[in-house]
Design a protein around this motif. Structure first.
Motif, PDB file in Angstrom:
ATOM      1  N   GLU A 143       0.819  -1.213   0.000  1.00  0.00           N
ATOM      2  CA  GLU A 143       0.000   0.000   0.000  1.00  0.00           C
ATOM      3  C   GLU A 143       0.855   1.265   0.000  1.00  0.00           C
ATOM      4  N   ALA A 144       2.098   1.144   0.470  1.00  0.00           N
ATOM      5  CA  ALA A 144       3.019   2.284   0.467  1.00  0.00           C
ATOM      6  C   ALA A 144       3.630   2.509  -0.918  1.00  0.00           C
ATOM      7  N   HIS A 145       3.317   1.634  -1.883  1.00  0.00           N
ATOM      8  CA  HIS A 145       3.778   1.774  -3.269  1.00  0.00           C
ATOM      9  C   HIS A 145       2.557   1.940  -4.184  1.00  0.00           C
ATOM     10  N   PRO A 146       1.779   3.012  -4.029  1.00  0.00           N
ATOM     11  CA  PRO A 146       0.529   3.141  -4.785  1.00  0.00           C
ATOM     12  C   PRO A 146       0.728   3.248  -6.290  1.00  0.00           C
ATOM     13  N   ALA A 147       1.899   3.701  -6.731  1.00  0.00           N
ATOM     14  CA  ALA A 147       2.114   3.860  -8.170  1.00  0.00           C
ATOM     15  C   ALA A 147       2.430   2.538  -8.856  1.00  0.00           C
ATOM     16  N   ALA A 148       2.907   1.559  -8.094  1.00  0.00           N
ATOM     17  CA  ALA A 148       3.250   0.264  -8.676  1.00  0.00           C
ATOM     18  C   ALA A 148       1.976  -0.506  -9.038  1.00  0.00           C
ATOM     19  N   ASP A 149       2.101  -1.396 -10.019  1.00  0.00           N
ATOM     20  CA  ASP A 149       0.970  -2.214 -10.457  1.00  0.00           C
ATOM     21  C   ASP A 149       1.002  -3.531  -9.681  1.00  0.00           C
ATOM     22  N   TRP A 150       0.326  -3.560  -8.529  1.00  0.00           N
ATOM     23  CA  TRP A 150       0.367  -4.748  -7.681  1.00  0.00           C
ATOM     24  C   TRP A 150      -1.038  -5.172  -7.270  1.00  0.00           C
ATOM     25  N   ALA A 151      -1.138  -6.450  -6.884  1.00  0.00           N
ATOM     26  CA  ALA A 151      -2.338  -6.988  -6.236  1.00  0.00           C
ATOM     27  C   ALA A 151      -1.863  -7.948  -5.153  1.00  0.00           C
ATOM     28  N   TYR A 152      -2.652  -8.054  -4.088  1.00  0.00           N
ATOM     29  CA  TYR A 152      -2.294  -8.883  -2.940  1.00  0.00           C
ATOM     30  C   TYR A 152      -3.371  -9.948  -2.781  1.00  0.00           C
ATOM     31  N   LEU A 153      -2.971 -11.195  -2.937  1.00  0.00           N
ATOM     32  CA  LEU A 153      -3.891 -12.326  -2.822  1.00  0.00           C
ATOM     33  C   LEU A 153      -3.726 -12.983  -1.456  1.00  0.00           C
ATOM     34  N   SER A 154      -4.765 -12.888  -0.644  1.00  0.00           N
ATOM     35  CA  SER A 154      -4.761 -13.560   0.662  1.00  0.00           C
ATOM     36  C   SER A 154      -5.423 -14.924   0.531  1.00  0.00           C
ATOM     37  N   PRO A 155      -4.750 -15.985   0.938  1.00  0.00           N
ATOM     38  CA  PRO A 155      -5.398 -17.289   0.969  1.00  0.00           C
ATOM     39  C   PRO A 155      -6.403 -17.342   2.111  1.00  0.00           C
ATOM     40  N   PRO A 156      -7.220 -18.373   2.181  1.00  0.00           N
ATOM     41  CA  PRO A 156      -8.106 -18.531   3.336  1.00  0.00           C
ATOM     42  C   PRO A 156      -7.337 -18.976   4.574  1.00  0.00           C
ATOM     43  N   ALA A 157      -8.054 -19.291   5.646  1.00  0.00           N
ATOM     44  CA  ALA A 157      -7.402 -19.589   6.926  1.00  0.00           C
ATOM     45  C   ALA A 157      -6.521 -20.829   6.858  1.00  0.00           C
ATOM     46  N   GLU A 199      -3.565 -13.651 -15.821  1.00  0.00           N
ATOM     47  CA  GLU A 199      -4.099 -13.665 -17.182  1.00  0.00           C
ATOM     48  C   GLU A 199      -5.267 -12.699 -17.348  1.00  0.00           C
ATOM     49  N   ALA A 200      -6.062 -12.541 -16.302  1.00  0.00           N
ATOM     50  CA  ALA A 200      -7.237 -11.654 -16.363  1.00  0.00           C
ATOM     51  C   ALA A 200      -7.335 -10.889 -15.049  1.00  0.00           C
ATOM     52  N   PRO A 201      -6.540  -9.842 -14.876  1.00  0.00           N
ATOM     53  CA  PRO A 201      -6.544  -9.088 -13.613  1.00  0.00           C
ATOM     54  C   PRO A 201      -7.920  -8.521 -13.288  1.00  0.00           C
ATOM     55  N   GLY A 202      -8.301  -8.632 -12.014  1.00  0.00           N
ATOM     56  CA  GLY A 202      -9.573  -8.073 -11.558  1.00  0.00           C
ATOM     57  C   GLY A 202      -9.379  -6.650 -11.055  1.00  0.00           C
ATOM     58  N   PRO A 203     -10.450  -6.038 -10.572  1.00  0.00           N
ATOM     59  CA  PRO A 203     -10.383  -4.638 -10.155  1.00  0.00           C
ATOM     60  C   PRO A 203      -9.833  -4.430  -8.746  1.00  0.00           C
ATOM     61  N   ASP A 204      -9.744  -5.515  -7.958  1.00  0.00           N
ATOM     62  CA  ASP A 204      -9.396  -5.377  -6.539  1.00  0.00           C
ATOM     63  C   ASP A 204      -7.897  -5.558  -6.317  1.00  0.00           C
ATOM     64  N   ARG A 205      -7.307  -4.621  -5.590  1.00  0.00           N
ATOM     65  CA  ARG A 205      -5.900  -4.766  -5.247  1.00  0.00           C
ATOM     66  C   ARG A 205      -5.701  -5.805  -4.143  1.00  0.00           C
ATOM     67  N   HIS A 206      -6.669  -5.961  -3.273  1.00  0.00           N
ATOM     68  CA  HIS A 206      -6.606  -6.981  -2.229  1.00  0.00           C
ATOM     69  C   HIS A 206      -7.813  -7.890  -2.406  1.00  0.00           C
ATOM     70  N   PHE A 207      -7.545  -9.184  -2.619  1.00  0.00           N
ATOM     71  CA  PHE A 207      -8.645 -10.125  -2.800  1.00  0.00           C
ATOM     72  C   PHE A 207      -8.264 -11.460  -2.195  1.00  0.00           C
ATOM     73  N   THR A 208      -9.253 -12.320  -2.084  1.00  0.00           N
ATOM     74  CA  THR A 208      -9.033 -13.637  -1.501  1.00  0.00           C
ATOM     75  C   THR A 208      -9.791 -14.679  -2.298  1.00  0.00           C
ATOM     76  N   VAL A 209      -9.444 -15.939  -2.072  1.00  0.00           N
ATOM     77  CA  VAL A 209     -10.129 -17.060  -2.695  1.00  0.00           C
ATOM     78  C   VAL A 209     -10.324 -18.150  -1.648  1.00  0.00           C
ATOM     79  N   ALA A 210     -11.211 -19.072  -1.948  1.00  0.00           N
ATOM     80  CA  ALA A 210     -11.439 -20.223  -1.070  1.00  0.00           C
ATOM     81  C   ALA A 210     -11.932 -21.379  -1.916  1.00  0.00           C
TER      82      ALA A 210
END
Length: 218
Positions: A143-157, A199-210
């Motif tokens: 989040e301290a690098h707002p200009a960079a093109d990043w996304a953060y994927l959190s796994p489930p528990a 391959e198909a980036p979504g709109p969310d910078r922080h997302f999760t999957v389960a």
């Protein structure tokens, strides 16, 4: 694409390497002691916290995307934050996207939107609290690098080796749980979600999957 995977010998990274190569992408498998005999995969020995060494290792390759899949146990916040900062800096210079496979601790608790999973003992036992907190620090570094093109994927528990079903549920910044309260995915399906997001980036910078049904296989 050409995808550079850092932490390529770990539980998640190794599966991302296999998944990406299986889809026809060129993969640079970066680790301190890399090894791979998978077609389309080039092992690269590098310390991800050494920005100069990383730049040298990637000289002439220009990846389209980076996957950062490094973990530490016991928790090493300095290592995790340093590696993340280095990869963000190098990728920004190259104009490449970064997908950080981080921790579940950075998600919001499903029972209390003001509480992070890292601080919720229902999901994070005391012995894992430092690891979860390091994941939160990693997200804050992104989040301290707002200009960079990043996304953060959190796994489930719960993240364990298992079957590749190719199916999963996707959410945003709140932990996903099933009707029985479980929150789980196999490392194989997390790798599927990782490559899908490249391959198909979504709109969310922080997302999760389960896992699609939320229940671990036997």
């Amino acid at each position: 694409m050409t995808i550079a995977v850092l932490g390529a010998t770990g539980m998640v990274g190794s599966r991302v390497v296999t998944e990406a190569a299986g889809r026809g992408h060129r993969v640079l498998a970066l680790a301190r002691r890399p090894a791979s005999d998978v077609p389309g995969v080039t092992p690269v020995g590098v310390d991800a916290t050494d920005a100069d060494a990383l730049r040298r290792a990637l000289s002439g390759t220009a990846p389209d995307a980076f996957v950062l899949a490094v973990r530490s146990f016991p928790a090493d916040r300095e290592f995790l934050v340093g590696a993340t900062r280095t990869v963000l800096d190098v990728a920004d210079e190259a104009g490449a996207r970064v997908l950080v496979v981080g921790g579940a601790g950075a998600l919001r608790s499903p029972g209390d939107g003001e509480l992070l999973v890292a601080d919720d003992p229902a999901y994070v036992p005391a012995e894992w609290r430092d690891v979860a907190a390091a994941g939160v620090a990693q997200l804050r570094t992104c989040e301290a690098h707002p200009a960079a093109d990043w996304a953060y994927l959190s796994p489930p528990a719960l993240l364990t080796p298992g079957d590749r079903t190719g199916r999963y549920r996707r959410g945003t910044d709140t932990l996903l749980t099933a009707a029985d309260g479980r929150s789980w995915i196999s490392a194989e399906d997390l790798a599927v979600a990782t490559v899908d997001a490249l391959e198909a980036p979504g709109p969310d910078r922080h997302f999760t999957v389960a896992h699609a049904d939320g229940t671990p296989s036997a």
